[in-house]
Design an enzyme around this catalytic site. Sequence first.
Site, mmCIF file in Angstrom:
data_model
loop_
_atom_site.group_PDB
_atom_site.id
_atom_site.type_symbol
_atom_site.label_atom_id
_atom_site.label_comp_id
_atom_site.label_asym_id
_atom_site.label_seq_id
_atom_site.Cartn_x
_atom_site.Cartn_y
_atom_site.Cartn_z
ATOM 1 C CE LYS A 96 21.619 -12.375 7.537
ATOM 2 N NZ LYS A 96 22.093 -12.768 5.371
HETATM 3 O O1 LIG Z 1 16.968 -10.361 7.832
HETATM 4 C C1 LIG Z 1 18.038 -10.532 7.115
HETATM 5 C C2 LIG Z 1 19.059 -10.184 6.395
HETATM 6 C C3 LIG Z 1 19.325 -10.172 5.248
HETATM 7 N N1 LIG Z 1 18.233 -11.191 4.220
HETATM 8 C C4 LIG Z 1 19.540 -11.253 3.609
HETATM 9 O O2 LIG Z 1 19.084 -10.874 2.206
HETATM 10 C C5 LIG Z 1 18.566 -11.060 0.537
HETATM 11 C C6 LIG Z 1 16.964 -11.503 0.422
HETATM 12 O O3 LIG Z 1 16.881 -12.305 -0.702
HETATM 13 P P1 LIG Z 1 15.199 -11.788 -1.802
HETATM 14 O O4 LIG Z 1 16.198 -12.600 -2.563
HETATM 15 O O5 LIG Z 1 15.451 -10.755 -1.529
HETATM 16 O O6 LIG Z 1 14.395 -12.479 -0.263
HETATM 17 C C7 LIG Z 1 19.455 -13.153 1.185
HETATM 18 O O7 LIG Z 1 20.478 -13.448 0.653
HETATM 19 C C8 LIG Z 1 18.402 -13.175 2.284
HETATM 20 O O8 LIG Z 1 19.762 -13.677 2.799
HETATM 21 C C9 LIG Z 1 17.390 -11.091 4.119
HETATM 22 O O9 LIG Z 1 16.771 -11.515 3.324
HETATM 23 N N2 LIG Z 1 16.408 -10.436 5.615
#
Ligand SMILES: O=c1ccn([C@@H]2O[C@H](COP(=O)(O)O)[C@@H](O)[C@H]2O)c(=O)[nH]1
Length: 278
Positions: A96
């Site tokens: 990001k």
């Molecule tokens: O809008 C967003 C952008 C990035 N993320 C990232 O994805 C994963 C989600 O992890 P889970 O364990 O599936 O919840 C995490 O690395 C976030 O930083 C997001 O969730 N939402």
Amino acid sequence: MESFGARLHRAVRERGPLCVGIDPHPALLARWGLADDVDGLRRFAATVVDALGDRVAVVKPQSAFFERFGSHGVAVLESTIRQLRERGALVLLDVKRGDIGSTVQAYASAYLDPSSPMHVDAITASPFLGVGSLAPMFELAAEHGGGVFVLALTSNPEGASVQRATTADGRTVAQTVIDEISQLNAGAEPLGSIGAVVGATVGETGCDLSAMNGPLLAPGLGAQGATAADLRVVFGSSLPAVLPSYSREVLGAGPDPEALRAAADRTVADCRAALKLS
Ligand SMILES: O=c1ccn([C@@H]2O[C@H](COP(=O)(O)O)[C@@H](O)[C@H]2O)c(=O)[nH]1
């Protein structure tokens, strides 16, 4: 040279529509019987690489969980990226990044220049200094077959107050991001290389995604509460461009590699059904 959009299109066709995140949360390290240190991090990442690197279309290491351990964690990230690419997975580094253009140039070199130790297939980027400030990333990505996924409507509840806010011309902030990406992807086949991040948790987007012509990364599935069935509500007719992304939901099946593979296979099947792919 093949574009990222074309490589992603092929990877999804061959391996299925799934991105699995490597997010070594302290709680997951503990659940896997690993210490919350660099050695635990290394073992966790190596297990995911061995179980899923030759199976899943896209793997998304979350940089924060590696940076937490300083230079030693970053070294683990570098070797994880290298090993994943050797096994044929596309690596999307969730980092990001965003800044003024001259600094974005340095971020672009760090992640999208093939001579960098941290070179990946694609990165996530934040557009809140203006989508145009990310131009050095778009340019280097185009030059070397890389991709950039720009945040548009994020999966966290706090995002809406900024991203759904209305701009002077009446469009939402998210729509302006989508529109600028659409211009960058215009005419690309089979798919543009600049993606948008739209969370599976956001409900109706209120955005017109029809001109995007690029991948739509959908995090928020599993641990954050969204299900594959929610994708239809969020993306409507743009479903074929969606890349569903799961981290904790799949990682929670570890550390047994067979169990991780089975979880990924189940998730791909759910996503295929939800996206109506054969
Ligand atoms: O809008 C967003 C952008 C990035 N993320 C990232 O994805 C994963 C989600 O992890 P889970 O364990 O599936 O919840 C995490 O690395 C976030 O930083 C997001 O969730 N939402």
